[in-house]
Design a protein around this motif. Sequence first.
Motif, PDB file in Angstrom:
ATOM      1  N   ALA A 146      51.286 -12.554  37.952  1.00 14.84           N
ATOM      2  CA  ALA A 146      52.612 -12.072  38.339  1.00 14.84           C
ATOM      3  C   ALA A 146      53.344 -13.130  39.149  1.00 14.84           C
ATOM      4  CB  ALA A 146      52.482 -10.797  39.162  1.00 14.84           C
ATOM      5  N   PRO A 147      54.669 -13.193  39.002  1.00 18.21           N
ATOM      6  CA  PRO A 147      55.433 -14.133  39.822  1.00 18.21           C
ATOM      7  C   PRO A 147      55.465 -13.679  41.283  1.00 18.21           C
ATOM      8  CG  PRO A 147      56.902 -12.829  38.431  1.00 18.21           C
ATOM      9  CD  PRO A 147      55.506 -12.448  38.078  1.00 18.21           C
ATOM     10  N   GLY A 203      56.690 -19.560  34.539  1.00 12.82           N
ATOM     11  CA  GLY A 203      58.137 -19.598  34.744  1.00 12.82           C
ATOM     12  C   GLY A 203      58.716 -18.222  34.992  1.00 12.82           C
ATOM     13  N   VAL A 204      59.706 -18.160  35.860  1.00 11.95           N
ATOM     14  CA  VAL A 204      60.436 -16.929  36.163  1.00 11.95           C
ATOM     15  C   VAL A 204      61.609 -16.830  35.192  1.00 11.95           C
ATOM     16  CG1 VAL A 204      61.838 -15.742  37.903  1.00 11.95           C
ATOM     17  CG2 VAL A 204      59.783 -16.984  38.597  1.00 11.95           C
ATOM     18  N   VAL A 205      61.799 -15.657  34.592  1.00 11.47           N
ATOM     19  CA  VAL A 205      62.936 -15.473  33.685  1.00 11.47           C
ATOM     20  C   VAL A 205      64.027 -14.594  34.277  1.00 11.47           C
ATOM     21  CG1 VAL A 205      61.609 -15.914  31.581  1.00 11.47           C
ATOM     22  CG2 VAL A 205      61.839 -13.581  32.423  1.00 11.47           C
ATOM     23  N   GLY A 206      63.782 -13.982  35.426  1.00 10.41           N
ATOM     24  CA  GLY A 206      64.832 -13.187  36.046  1.00 10.41           C
ATOM     25  C   GLY A 206      64.408 -12.582  37.358  1.00 10.41           C
ATOM     26  N   ARG A 222      60.417 -11.354  37.363  1.00  7.94           N
ATOM     27  CA  ARG A 222      59.592 -11.135  36.174  1.00  7.94           C
ATOM     28  C   ARG A 222      59.451 -12.445  35.424  1.00  7.94           C
ATOM     29  NH1 ARG A 222      62.265 -10.611  31.256  1.00  7.94           N
ATOM     30  NH2 ARG A 222      64.507 -10.637  31.492  1.00  7.94           N
ATOM     31  N   ASP A 223      58.309 -12.577  34.735  1.00  7.86           N
ATOM     32  CA  ASP A 223      58.084 -13.762  33.907  1.00  7.86           C
ATOM     33  C   ASP A 223      58.241 -13.384  32.442  1.00  7.86           C
ATOM     34  OD1 ASP A 223      55.664 -12.531  33.170  1.00  7.86           O
ATOM     35  OD2 ASP A 223      54.437 -13.853  34.403  1.00  7.86           O
ATOM     36  N   GLY A 244      56.477 -10.487  31.027  1.00  4.14           N
ATOM     37  CA  GLY A 244      56.831  -9.172  31.561  1.00  4.14           C
ATOM     38  C   GLY A 244      56.104  -8.815  32.848  1.00  4.14           C
ATOM     39  N   ASN A 245      55.327  -9.742  33.395  1.00  5.47           N
ATOM     40  CA  ASN A 245      54.631  -9.467  34.653  1.00  5.47           C
ATOM     41  C   ASN A 245      55.653  -9.376  35.785  1.00  5.47           C
ATOM     42  OD1 ASN A 245      51.962  -9.703  33.523  1.00  5.47           O
ATOM     43  ND2 ASN A 245      52.272 -11.917  33.493  1.00  5.47           N
ATOM     44  N   PRO A 246      55.626  -8.279  36.574  1.00  8.04           N
ATOM     45  CA  PRO A 246      56.570  -8.159  37.685  1.00  8.04           C
ATOM     46  C   PRO A 246      55.944  -8.591  39.010  1.00  8.04           C
ATOM     47  CG  PRO A 246      55.552  -6.043  37.300  1.00  8.04           C
ATOM     48  CD  PRO A 246      54.952  -7.010  36.295  1.00  8.04           C
ATOM     49  N   GLY A 247      56.764  -9.096  39.890  1.00  7.11           N
ATOM     50  CA  GLY A 247      56.355  -9.410  41.256  1.00  7.11           C
ATOM     51  C   GLY A 247      57.430  -8.906  42.200  1.00  7.11           C
TER      52      GLY A 247
END
Length: 168
Positions: free
Chosen positions: A69-70, A97-100, A140-141, A144-147
């Motif tokens: 997770a990010p 990488g973070v996408v959002g 989220r990366d 789809g992993n959330p942090g």
Amino acid sequence: DNVGVAGVQFLLDGNSLGTEDISSPYSISWNTTTIANGAHTLTARARDAAGNTTTSSGINVTVNNDVTAPTVSITAPAAGEVSGTITITANASDNIGVVGVQFLLNVANLGTEVVAAPYSISWNTATSTNGNYTLTARARDAAGNPGNSAPVTVTVFNNNLVLALGFN
């Protein structure tokens, strides 16, 4: 086969990936998260009604599942009193990488997701009643992993004085 294929068994590194598929088109669903990241070989073994088998040439694949997770943290504002229009900023990172980054106000989305660094959003606190609020950020990366960030508690205090007259 000259008479007909009775079934196909799919193999990962020589081990069965599931039950034999007995109807054409032959296929199997493969959840790559059940195996270790790295190099693997996929093959298919066909069987006819007489029990004769032939195994295909191997296809080399590299599994690289992202399960990390990010991380994200709010860098501004600091906990405390806020008023007017403020900028909320966050730092986010990930092993790939973070996408959002989505900013949240009391667990509700505050604006749209920010999809590129620097991660920030403006909040006009005058649209909220005076009181305590919790700000968080969710990164989220691509997998789809959330942090989630630690919460930052702010107190909105907008002096709503419209007119002040001095009396003598």
